[in-house]
Design a protein around this motif. Structure first.
Motif, PDB file in Angstrom:
ATOM      1  N   THR A 141      -1.385  16.133  10.370  1.00  0.00           N
ATOM      2  CA  THR A 141      -2.484  17.098  10.269  1.00  0.00           C
ATOM      3  C   THR A 141      -3.632  16.712  11.192  1.00  0.00           C
ATOM      4  O   THR A 141      -4.185  17.545  11.915  1.00  0.00           O
ATOM      5  CB  THR A 141      -2.988  17.200   8.821  1.00  0.00           C
ATOM      6  OG1 THR A 141      -1.917  17.649   7.983  1.00  0.00           O
ATOM      7  CG2 THR A 141      -4.153  18.163   8.716  1.00  0.00           C
ATOM      8  N   ARG A 164      -5.036  18.637  14.528  1.00  0.00           N
ATOM      9  CA  ARG A 164      -6.446  19.026  14.587  1.00  0.00           C
ATOM     10  C   ARG A 164      -7.094  18.514  15.874  1.00  0.00           C
ATOM     11  O   ARG A 164      -7.814  19.250  16.552  1.00  0.00           O
ATOM     12  CB  ARG A 164      -7.191  18.487  13.367  1.00  0.00           C
ATOM     13  CG  ARG A 164      -8.691  18.766  13.397  1.00  0.00           C
ATOM     14  CD  ARG A 164      -9.371  18.195  12.166  1.00  0.00           C
ATOM     15  NE  ARG A 164      -9.115  16.775  12.009  1.00  0.00           N
ATOM     16  CZ  ARG A 164      -9.769  15.826  12.678  1.00  0.00           C
ATOM     17  NH1 ARG A 164     -10.705  16.144  13.551  1.00  0.00           N
ATOM     18  NH2 ARG A 164      -9.489  14.555  12.468  1.00  0.00           N
ATOM     19  N   GLU A 195      -8.074  24.510   9.270  1.00  0.00           N
ATOM     20  CA  GLU A 195      -7.583  24.090   7.955  1.00  0.00           C
ATOM     21  C   GLU A 195      -6.969  25.246   7.172  1.00  0.00           C
ATOM     22  O   GLU A 195      -6.202  25.035   6.241  1.00  0.00           O
ATOM     23  CB  GLU A 195      -8.737  23.470   7.153  1.00  0.00           C
ATOM     24  CG  GLU A 195      -9.220  22.130   7.713  1.00  0.00           C
ATOM     25  CD  GLU A 195     -10.309  21.540   6.855  1.00  0.00           C
ATOM     26  OE1 GLU A 195     -10.697  22.178   5.851  1.00  0.00           O
ATOM     27  OE2 GLU A 195     -10.792  20.451   7.209  1.00  0.00           O
TER      28      GLU A 195
END
Length: 273
Positions: free
Chosen positions: A235, A239, A271
């Motif tokens: 994640t 990002r 997100e």
């Protein structure tokens, strides 16, 4: 990190539908949810303008940049708004535009380079997810000779969303020695997402330097693997890659605090994609 609304507290809030700027305006101007707004930057003047769309409405903006004047425009879409923006530039003027669409919205830019030596740079980024549909149109008209334009638009789409970029560089018959570039770079975050990227050239002069291009692809899996090998989660690696991808566009807005707030909005959006 401050929110966009907090950053705008340090700007001069504009309530009028028409405004003329004479000389160098040091304090940036802010317009929130306009329906119709006209700004004229007088000869030799300079203005910084931020336009924020927070509601699903339609708007028309007309921005006139006189001879030897400068304009920095940042336009932010946080709601499903529709905007038509017309920028007219006189000789030796400079206009720098940064557009950020965080979600569904549509903006249609028309840039008229009407004076010799005018320069225009337009950077844009759109992020869509969860079935959203975002459209950015950019038409740059080189109506006279010796003008320069750069258009760079980046898009990110996830889920079942759709993002569109439609661009055109028009070069008139006598607009010799035009220097123009229009590029679109895009990332798909899922198999169901779709991005349409169509930069185009329409040239009627023969002494010009013009190019255009578009790419649509996936995230860089090798870069993500490299970052994960150094302890980052998938994640966080995704990002960071997205932040790097859009950061060079967002930071062209010319205001460090606003750029940080916009990057925060981008991170929040990622997100949810």
């Amino acid at each position: 990190m401050m929110a966009i609304s907090e950053i705008l507290n340090g700007f001069a809030k504009v309530e009028e539908s028409e405004l003329r700027v004479d000389g160098a305006n040091g304090q940036p101007l802010a317009v929130v949810d306009p329906h119709s707004f006209t700004l004229e930057v007088s000869r030799g003047g300079a203005a910084r303008l931020v336009v924020v769309h927070t509601a699903p409405h339609a708007s028309q903006l007309r921005l006139r940049v006189a001879e030897n004047a400068r304009l920095e425009l940042t336009e932010i879409f946080t709601a499903d708004a529709r905007a038509e923006v017309h920028v007219e530039q006189a000789a030796d003027s400079v206009a720098s535009v940064t557009a950020v669409q965080v979600g569904a919205s549509q903006v249609d830019y028309v840039m008229d380079l009407n004076g010799r030596g005018a320069e225009n740079r337009t950077d844009g980024v759109f992020l869509v997810g969860d079935g959203e549909h975002s459209v950015m149109k950019l038409r740059t008209n080189h109506n006279v000779l010796l003008c320069t334009s750069r258009g760079y638009v980046k898009g990110i789409a996830g889920g079942q969303s759709v993002g569109e970029f439609h661009g055109l560089v028009y070069v008139a018959f006598d607009a010799q020695r035009t220097d123009a570039e229009q590029q679109s770079r895009n990332i798909l975050l899922g198999e169901s997402a779709r991005i349409v990227a169509k930069p185009q050239l329409e040239i009627y002069a023969d002494d010009v330097k013009c190019n255009h291009g578009a790419t649509v692809g996936q995230m860089d899996s090798e870069a993500i693997y490299y970052m994960r090998q150094r302890g980052l989660s998938e994640t966080d690696a995704r990002r960071l890659q997205i932040e790097g991808f859009v950061g060079d566009v967002v930071r062209h807005c010319g205001d460090e605090n606003l750029a940080e707030a916009l990057m925060g909005a981008v991170a929040d959006k990622m997100e949810r994609i």
